[in-house]
Design an enzyme around this catalytic site. Sequence first.
Site, mmCIF file in Angstrom:
data_model
loop_
_atom_site.group_PDB
_atom_site.id
_atom_site.type_symbol
_atom_site.label_atom_id
_atom_site.label_comp_id
_atom_site.label_asym_id
_atom_site.label_seq_id
_atom_site.Cartn_x
_atom_site.Cartn_y
_atom_site.Cartn_z
ATOM 1 N N ASP A 25 -6.535 -4.047 -1.042
ATOM 2 C CA ASP A 25 -5.469 -3.401 -1.174
ATOM 3 C C ASP A 25 -5.068 -2.693 -2.547
ATOM 4 O O ASP A 25 -5.551 -3.262 -3.696
ATOM 5 C CB ASP A 25 -3.968 -4.156 -1.050
ATOM 6 C CG ASP A 25 -2.915 -3.287 -0.738
ATOM 7 O OD1 ASP A 25 -3.273 -2.128 -0.253
ATOM 8 O OD2 ASP A 25 -1.600 -3.718 -0.926
ATOM 9 N N ASN A 73 -2.798 0.193 10.312
ATOM 10 C CA ASN A 73 -3.180 1.425 9.368
ATOM 11 C C ASN A 73 -3.161 2.774 10.104
ATOM 12 O O ASN A 73 -3.213 3.765 9.552
ATOM 13 C CB ASN A 73 -4.501 1.096 8.722
ATOM 14 C CG ASN A 73 -4.228 0.070 7.437
ATOM 15 O OD1 ASN A 73 -5.047 -0.693 7.131
ATOM 16 N ND2 ASN A 73 -3.016 0.284 7.029
HETATM 17 C C1 IPE Z 1 -3.344 -4.359 4.352
HETATM 18 O O1 IPE Z 1 -2.890 -3.251 3.224
HETATM 19 C C2 IPE Z 1 -4.287 -3.805 4.884
HETATM 20 C C3 IPE Z 1 -5.714 -3.395 4.436
HETATM 21 C C4 IPE Z 1 -6.007 -3.551 3.036
HETATM 22 C C5 IPE Z 1 -6.772 -3.064 5.080
HETATM 23 P P1 IPE Z 1 -1.584 -2.287 3.701
HETATM 24 O O2 IPE Z 1 -1.523 -1.432 2.497
HETATM 25 O O3 IPE Z 1 -1.882 -1.750 4.953
HETATM 26 O O4 IPE Z 1 -0.347 -3.592 3.920
HETATM 27 P P2 IPE Z 1 1.216 -3.096 3.650
HETATM 28 O O5 IPE Z 1 1.396 -1.863 4.324
HETATM 29 O O6 IPE Z 1 1.219 -2.880 1.954
HETATM 30 O O7 IPE Z 1 1.569 -4.466 4.245
HETATM 31 C C1 IPE Z 2 -5.986 -0.387 1.055
HETATM 32 O O1 IPE Z 2 -5.717 0.373 0.075
HETATM 33 C C2 IPE Z 2 -6.859 0.200 1.954
HETATM 34 C C3 IPE Z 2 -6.457 0.605 3.413
HETATM 35 C C4 IPE Z 2 -5.398 -0.073 3.899
HETATM 36 C C5 IPE Z 2 -7.515 1.210 4.309
HETATM 37 P P1 IPE Z 2 -4.210 1.268 0.467
HETATM 38 O O2 IPE Z 2 -4.508 2.706 0.962
HETATM 39 O O3 IPE Z 2 -3.173 0.473 1.254
HETATM 40 O O4 IPE Z 2 -3.708 1.481 -0.924
HETATM 41 P P2 IPE Z 2 -2.146 1.359 -1.504
HETATM 42 O O5 IPE Z 2 -1.679 0.195 -1.119
HETATM 43 O O6 IPE Z 2 -1.473 2.662 -0.841
HETATM 44 O O7 IPE Z 2 -2.183 1.645 -3.075
HETATM 45 MG MG MG Z 3 -1.718 -1.022 0.677
#
Ligand code: IPE
Ligand code: IPE
Ligand code: MG
Length: 246
Positions: A25, A73
Amino acid sequence: MLGKKEKQVPLDPQNIPRHIAIVMDGNGRWAQKRGLPRKAGHSAGSETFHKAATILAELGVEHLTVYAFSTENWKRPPDEVQEIMNLLERYLKKSVRELTENNIQLDFWGDLTPFSPKLRQLIAQTDEISKQCTGMHVHICLNYGGRDEILRGARALAQDCLAGKLLPEQIDEKALEARMDCRGAPAPDLLIRPGGELRISNFLLWECAYSEFYFTDTLWPDFDETELRRAVAAYQGRQRRFGGLK
Ligand code: IPE
Ligand code: IPE
Ligand code: MG
C-alpha cells in the site's frame, strides 16, 4: 539499497519467518508526493515487489503473499483500474521469467474470473512456467478478499456435501482450508503493512489469526532491503504464544 550485508540490520538466520504477507500500500501517495500520476506509483510498486521477492528468497523465506488488487479496488475510477490491469499484463509478460530464473514459484490467490481472457491466459502461462521451480512460493493476490476466500471455500464445502463426498459433521478447519486459496501454505508468520494505514483491508482474514503484525508509514515503493530487514528484525523480537504460556 545498501549493497553490503555487514551494514544491514542484523538478523538471526535461525528465526526467519517461513511465510511473510505484505499489503503493498501507498503507491498512489508516493506518486502524488512527486507530482506524478498515480499509475507511476503502481509501476514503482511493481519494481519494489520484484526486488523484495528476490531479497526474501535469499533470506530463506519459504512463502511470500502479496496483496496486489482487492475485491474492493474495483471501486476506483475506471482509468486507474485499467492502468493497474495494463501494468499487470506488462509485468507478467516481461518480468515473470526473471523470477522463475531465480527458481521462484508464482501462483495467484483470489477470484480470477472477472479478469480479461488475455490476463487470465497470462496468469495460466505463469502458473505453467512456475511448475518447474522449486524455490520460494510467491502468492499474488488479485481480486482477492479475505471474506471472498472464505465464502468460496464454504461454497466448495457445500457442493462436496451435496455430491455426497463429505458429511457436514466432517467439516473442520482442515476441510475448509483444503478448499481455500491458501491450501498447502503455512499461516503467515509476519504480516507487513507499509503506507501508514492501521487496518487489514480484507487481507488474509482466516490465515492471520496468529500472525505478527508490522505497520510502518514508509510507502510501498520506498520499501527497500533495509525496511524489509527492519520488519523481520521486529518479528524476531516478538514472543509468540499462540494462546499458550511462554
Ligand atoms: C489494500 O489497500 C489493497 C491493496 C494494497 C491491494 P487499499 O488502499 O485498497 O486499502 P484501504 O482502502 O486504504 O483500506
Ligand atoms: C496500493 O496502493 C495498490 C492498490 C491498492 C492497487 P494505493 O493505490 O492504495 O496507494 P495509496 O494508498 O492511494 O497511496
Ligand atoms: Mg491504499
